[in-house]
Design an enzyme around this catalytic site. Sequence first.
Site, mmCIF file in Angstrom:
data_model
loop_
_atom_site.group_PDB
_atom_site.id
_atom_site.type_symbol
_atom_site.label_atom_id
_atom_site.label_comp_id
_atom_site.label_asym_id
_atom_site.label_seq_id
_atom_site.Cartn_x
_atom_site.Cartn_y
_atom_site.Cartn_z
ATOM 1 N N ARG A 9 0.880 11.223 -9.081
ATOM 2 C CA ARG A 9 -0.398 11.564 -8.453
ATOM 3 C C ARG A 9 -0.650 13.072 -8.440
ATOM 4 O O ARG A 9 -1.804 13.512 -8.478
ATOM 5 C CB ARG A 9 -0.463 10.984 -7.038
ATOM 6 C CG ARG A 9 -0.687 9.480 -7.064
ATOM 7 C CD ARG A 9 -0.731 8.852 -5.704
ATOM 8 N NE ARG A 9 -1.196 7.472 -5.805
ATOM 9 C CZ ARG A 9 -1.170 6.602 -4.813
ATOM 10 N NH1 ARG A 9 -0.702 6.967 -3.628
ATOM 11 N NH2 ARG A 9 -1.601 5.371 -4.982
ATOM 12 N N LYS A 57 -0.753 -13.026 -3.281
ATOM 13 C CA LYS A 57 -1.701 -13.849 -2.524
ATOM 14 C C LYS A 57 -3.047 -14.069 -3.220
ATOM 15 O O LYS A 57 -3.636 -13.146 -3.745
ATOM 16 C CB LYS A 57 -1.950 -13.203 -1.154
ATOM 17 C CG LYS A 57 -0.719 -13.196 -0.263
ATOM 18 C CD LYS A 57 -1.029 -12.568 1.077
ATOM 19 C CE LYS A 57 0.180 -12.607 2.001
ATOM 20 N NZ LYS A 57 -0.100 -11.999 3.304
ATOM 21 N N GLY A 85 -5.763 -0.704 -4.150
ATOM 22 C CA GLY A 85 -6.819 -1.308 -3.335
ATOM 23 C C GLY A 85 -8.207 -0.959 -3.828
ATOM 24 O O GLY A 85 -9.101 -1.806 -3.878
ATOM 25 N N GLY A 100 -1.193 -0.130 -8.097
ATOM 26 C CA GLY A 100 -0.236 -0.901 -7.311
ATOM 27 C C GLY A 100 1.016 -1.290 -8.071
ATOM 28 O O GLY A 100 1.559 -0.529 -8.865
#
Length: 413
Positions: free
Chosen positions: A53, A217, A393, A370
């Site tokens: 980053r 999920k 996200g 992610g």
Amino acid sequence: MTGPIFNNKIPKGVTHMLNKKSIDDINVKGKRVLVRCDFNVPMQDGKITDEVRLVEALPTIKKLLKDGGKIILCSHLGKPKGEPKPELSLAPVAVRLAVLLGQEVKFAKDDNVVGENAKAAVAAMKDGEIVLLENTRYRVEETKNVDSFSEELASLCDIFVDDAFGTAHRAHCSNVGITKYVDTAVVGYLMEKEIEFLGNAVDHPKRPFVAILGGSKVSSKISVIDNLLDKVDTLIIGGGMSYTFMKALGEEVGLSLLEADYCEYALQMMEKAKQKGVTLLIPIDTVVSKTFSNDGEFKTVGRGEIEPDWEGLDIGEKTRELYTNAIKGAKTVVWNGPMGVFEFSNFAGGTIAVAKALSELDATTIIGGGDSAAAVNIFGYGDKMTHISTGGGASLEFLEGKELPGIAAANDK
């Protein structure tokens, strides 16, 4: 932007986000420029363990320095929840950035972020100098987007640049609130790149367009699945979320991760795929184990053959072949979420197979941040991908077709 538009329809939010002013549209000479970066890097014993980053932020910082701006950097780190926690200080980031940039990065150590040290450091700045503020989340107001803190941040600068895609889906003081108090708010090169790749992939894809969704999920990817079924030619499902689809078809999943409340939704999505003419693939075999560890007994079983005291931890070899063949010939691929528990070497095969297949394509390959971003880098395929998103996200919400507050707040062209 070029290329076919699916159904001649682009979500309003995404269209709006593709038309933002960038640092190429402004003059920063002699101006105080506050840049919101994403320096939320992993740390261990005060040392940065992954500086991706920081490296991604360099093009924007270097451009602003070259143009003669006075560069003030800010970011959050971790979740201090409004308290100054020494282990979450950005001080180590200032040290490492100075090495990467080859010049001093003055660290303004203020527990209240915009304190006497910050004000004095900014007041003393000359063109081409850099100051880094303390962790913005040391202030409880940051995540609540309270006007008073936004105004304090704005008081330090003439121009605001948002280059933190990782927090673009959140409306905080340091990326959204501040824009109420500055006349010029633009996006940096990293943000521009994310908008371009994700926007083009979703709304102007070269076809065939394949999306691969994994992770744990279904519930976290409901809107993504729904949105992508309106756009893709093939949708591949893997990871923990695949067992909900299997259960929905009446198949045994044993102790595998299951969201029983979403079985009906899984059936609806399979029906929607059929109606849209989209190929939707779920695993045809599974690597199962009796324990959630790398050391337990494991074996591969076919569809519907997972026994009651076993759990699925990866896609099997036949599924890897099926998915690899489905990916071949694709011209645009978006991948978000691993195929199994890739942190355990015995259950990393599916994720590696997909990464390898993508690396061999003559296509635009986009990894949605992610765990999938971590996986392609760990297994050595990162440099073979067209774009690896810096925001898990945020990229998910982009793929849902949502407007991201951190981008929407910037000035339009």
